[in-house]
Design an enzyme around this catalytic site. Sequence first.
Site, short mmCIF file in Angstrom:
data_model
loop_
_atom_site.label_atom_id
_atom_site.label_comp_id
_atom_site.label_asym_id
_atom_site.label_seq_id
_atom_site.Cartn_x
_atom_site.Cartn_y
_atom_site.Cartn_z
N HIS A 137 56.15 -33.77 41.93
CA HIS A 137 56.79 -34.58 42.97
C HIS A 137 57.77 -35.48 42.21
CE1 HIS A 137 53.54 -33.22 45.54
NE2 HIS A 137 52.66 -33.74 44.71
N GLN B 148 58.10 -39.45 42.09
CA GLN B 148 57.00 -40.26 41.55
C GLN B 148 57.22 -40.66 40.10
OE1 GLN B 148 53.16 -38.63 42.67
NE2 GLN B 148 53.81 -38.29 44.78
N TYR C 295 58.38 -33.14 49.57
CA TYR C 295 58.07 -33.59 50.94
C TYR C 295 58.87 -34.79 51.40
CZ TYR C 295 54.65 -36.61 48.45
OH TYR C 295 54.03 -37.50 47.60
N HIS D 273 45.05 -28.41 42.50
CA HIS D 273 43.84 -29.19 42.14
C HIS D 273 42.57 -28.34 42.29
CE1 HIS D 273 46.47 -32.60 41.84
NE2 HIS D 273 46.72 -32.61 43.12
N ASP E 250 52.57 -32.95 38.46
CA ASP E 250 52.21 -33.62 39.71
C ASP E 250 52.86 -35.01 39.87
OD1 ASP E 250 51.02 -34.18 42.10
OD2 ASP E 250 48.97 -34.25 41.37
ZN LIG Z 1 50.68 -33.13 44.34
#
Ligand SMILES: [Zn+2]
Length: 449
Positions: free
Chosen positions: A58, A61, A121, A268, A319
Amino acid sequence: MTSTVFSHHALLSDGWASSVRITISHGSISGIEKGAVSSEGDVVVDFLTPAPGNLHSHAFQRAFSGLTERRGNPVDTFWTWREIMYRCALTIQPDELEVVAAQLYMEMLEAGFTRVGEFHYLHHDTDGRPYGNLAEMAERLIGASVQAGISMTMLPCFYAHGNFGGADPVAGQARFVNSLDSYASLIELTKNAISTVDGGEVGYAPHSLRAVSSEELAAVVGMGSGPIHMHVSEQMKEVSDCISWSGQRPIEWLMANADVDDRWCLIHATHQTEEELAMVLKSGAVVGLCPLTEGNLGDGVFAGQTHIGKGGAFGIGSDSNIRISLAQELSQLEYSQRLQLQNRNVLAGGEGSTGENLFCRAVAGSGQALNGSPALAIGNEASMISFNGKAAPWVNRGTLLDSWIFGMDQGPDRVWARGKVVVAEGRHTDRDRISASFQKVMKTIVARF
Ligand SMILES: [Zn+2]
């Protein structure tokens, strides 16, 4: 355009070979000669390996990496971290996202990843309204991948609900939400945008069982071919909420209600029973492990000994992008098993090298999950890493990957992404420009925190 690389030792799809000369044409490997001699014009390296893809990112982040490590609640959890993540997600602008992502993708290349699976997203404007171009943010991420020179598998995320059972999304999720119709349009626009980019791929990413209804999941999965990525069973609260909603655990529910096969990448998949592990293994799905993020967020420990020990497919994702280190992702994966089992070399897969087994399996898993072809074989993309043996002359090809993953900071010397050298002497070829923009934008972003 053709170029050639001569390596004293190369990790080919059937193992290490000596004196290997690789010919690259139009970004792909067009020739592999073992037992060769180097010719004038060859780039000569000591050790050459394939480069795995990073199967879960992502990008935005990266902007608050290291800024959530102070306790803000009596007990900080994934869920309190998510509130901070939403604060960043709510404010970041398209041009800021592109700059942050370019920095991130450059760091990934320096770490040895040559393809990124961007689980995207953050679709809409800050008030939740779509941009004039529905794929504005996706195009910014694609633009960042072009700037850095990393191959991209874009995974536009479908997000519609705030919790199991079709709950309404909360205010912090306004930028994420699409209808099935607008998601189908987003997929088409993203495919168009990426069609002009070498190596670009598009897949489907129903966010999680929290965020999609069972009908929506079926609709998204049925929209086309290509990889399907989904967060599943990351946190125990997610498991208990799923049981309250359906009477089943997340993976148990998924396996009963979707045709999970080798198109799927289960991100995950941390909390599983033995029965669920057996179903995942049988499905052929790749498990997308994100060891540094899972450690950072206190998710739990994946049953690596069972899944990886039995030959299950897996790959590595960064991630939350808390730190970009392929070597540390792999060592953390092994160490989590050692700490839990009080044992060593848990994921060695036999009597060989633990690092090499993890590395080669991550290469294969990322290829499957991202529609890439990272192994060093004719016809595959020329995405490769070289290591300089002079930095540690006692290291040989049998100990190279263990030394890198467990022992030394010395990382990849040179990185090729689809035949193009993007990292030389450990440094991205456009690092100064990309990082100057990043430093400028981060001042604005951090001031808003
Ligand atoms: Zn994620």
